[in-house]
Enzyme design. Structure first.
Site, PDB file in Angstrom:
ATOM      1  N   GLN A 246     -10.473  -4.005  27.800  1.00 57.67           N
ATOM      2  CA  GLN A 246     -10.768  -2.986  26.794  1.00 57.67           C
ATOM      3  C   GLN A 246     -12.243  -3.038  26.399  1.00 57.67           C
ATOM      4  OE1 GLN A 246      -8.486  -0.635  25.532  1.00 57.67           O
ATOM      5  NE2 GLN A 246     -10.398   0.255  24.820  1.00 57.67           N
TER       6      GLN A 246
ATOM      7  N   ARG B  98     -11.243   3.254  30.933  1.00 54.64           N
ATOM      8  CA  ARG B  98     -10.452   2.128  31.437  1.00 54.64           C
ATOM      9  C   ARG B  98     -10.323   2.246  32.960  1.00 54.64           C
ATOM     10  NH1 ARG B  98      -7.116  -0.646  27.999  1.00 54.64           N
ATOM     11  NH2 ARG B  98      -6.880  -1.921  29.856  1.00 54.64           N
TER      12      ARG B  98
ATOM     13  N   ASP C 212      -8.214  -0.785  15.187  1.00 56.59           N
ATOM     14  CA  ASP C 212      -7.054  -0.988  16.070  1.00 56.59           C
ATOM     15  C   ASP C 212      -5.828  -1.133  15.172  1.00 56.59           C
ATOM     16  OD1 ASP C 212      -5.394  -1.563  18.240  1.00 56.59           O
ATOM     17  OD2 ASP C 212      -6.014  -3.665  18.393  1.00 56.59           O
TER      18      ASP C 212
END
Ligand code: CP
Ligand code: NVA
Length: 314
Positions: free
Chosen positions: A141, A301, A233
């Protein structure tokens, strides 16, 4: 495009701190090139005949799909291996599994709970082992996040990033990545939710060498002042479902909303690794708003994971 460097062949990627800034930069540079090539619909089939195993002890959307699509685009084959279906679930050791899979595969990704399991795999495997997320790290990430920030701002050195919320796996890898690239990272958490002390110590050491800095605060407003990027997050990560109610209560003042973002730099962006819990750590206005890079992070990603595989797989 230029040829792919061979110096990283055979290397595992279990944590940011075992890769130098130059090595990390090689991944980001290749990822930029692969993204541009893909936009031109050009194929780069550097993994013909290679099979890459993907072991998952936890759910995944982005990591799994980015690997499966990326491996196909590079001409290889992905093998999805849910951990519950492997003999690992019946007690076969990581060591034996790593030795056997090294005879059959060209690389192995593992998403699990304990970082030590990934390290044990890497120790006993003779193929590259890639960390697809543990309770304490999410280095893939951080690669995509660094790529996304570089795309937006041109370079990483000197950027101010505020991470707001739970000092978790994503926060850890972001701290290590930011510190390696001369960024100023401020983390705002409630007491008891700070990132691990040894991660902060390591990042602080790296930041001293790179011209960046690391700071921990409790007030989210203090963290975001002057920030170029405000990152958050989920408040309860995979495996923490039992603590959800307490976490939601303790972290409620750390929601990223328009009012918090307004305190950051005028051109500040919002970031989230996804999946998001809209209305908890981030509001819908921010997540679906024009300053949010979460969707770009998700796409990146693919490019960063392809670059990593192209660099390490023999
Ligand atoms: N950000 C991330 O790793 O997403 P997944 O859990 O969907 O793989
Ligand atoms: N911190 C989150 C990240 C998910 C990609 C978790 O571990 O569940």
């Amino acid at each position: 495009m230029a040829g792919i460097p061979t110096t990283l062949k055979g290397r595992s990627f279990t944590r940011i701190s075992s890769w130098s800034p130059d090595e990390l930069r090689a991944v980001l540079d290749l990822a930029d090139e692969l993204k541009a090539e893909r936009a031109r619909r050009r194929e780069l089939r550097v993994l013909p005949g290679r099979t890459i195993g993907l072991i998952f002890h936890k759910p995944s959307t982005r990591t799994r799909v980015a690997f499966e699509v990326g491996i196909a685009e590079l001409g290889g084959m992905a093998l999805f291996l849910p951990a519950s279906e492997l003999q690992l679930a019946r007690g076969e050791s990581y060591r034996d599994t790593a030795i056997v899979l090294s005879r059959l595969l060209s690389a192995l990704m593992i998403r699990t709970f304990d970082q030590d399991e990934v390290e044990e795999f890497a120790e006993h495997a003779s193929i590259p082992v890639i960390n697809g997320l543990t309770d304490t790290a999410h280095p893939l990430q951080a690669l995509a996040d660094a790529m996304t920030l570089r795309e937006r701002f041109g370079s990483l050195a000197g950027l101010r990033l505020a991470y707001v919320g739970d000092g978790n796996n994503v926060c850890h890898s972001l701290l290590r990545m930011g510190a390696r690239f001369g960024m100023h990272v401020v983390v705002a958490t409630p007491p008891g939710y700070e990132p691990d002390a040894h991660v902060v110590e390591g990042a602080t050491r790296d930041a001293a060498a790179s011209g960046g800095s690391v700071a921990l605060v409790q007030d989210p407003r203090e963290a975001v002042v002057g920030a170029h990027a405000v990152y958050t997050d989920v408040w309860a990560s995979m495996g923490q479902e039992g603590e959800r109610e307490r976490r939601l209560r303790d972290l409620a003042p750390y929601r990223v909303d328009d009012a918090l973002l307004a305190l950051a730099d005028r051109d500040a962006v919002a970031m989230h690794c996804l999946p998001a819990h809209v209305g908890e750590e981030i509001t819908a206005e921010v997540l679906y708003g024009p300053r949010c890079l979460a969707w770009e992070q998700a796409e990146n990603r693919l490019h960063t994971q392809k670059a990593l595989m192209a660099l390490v797989i023999r």
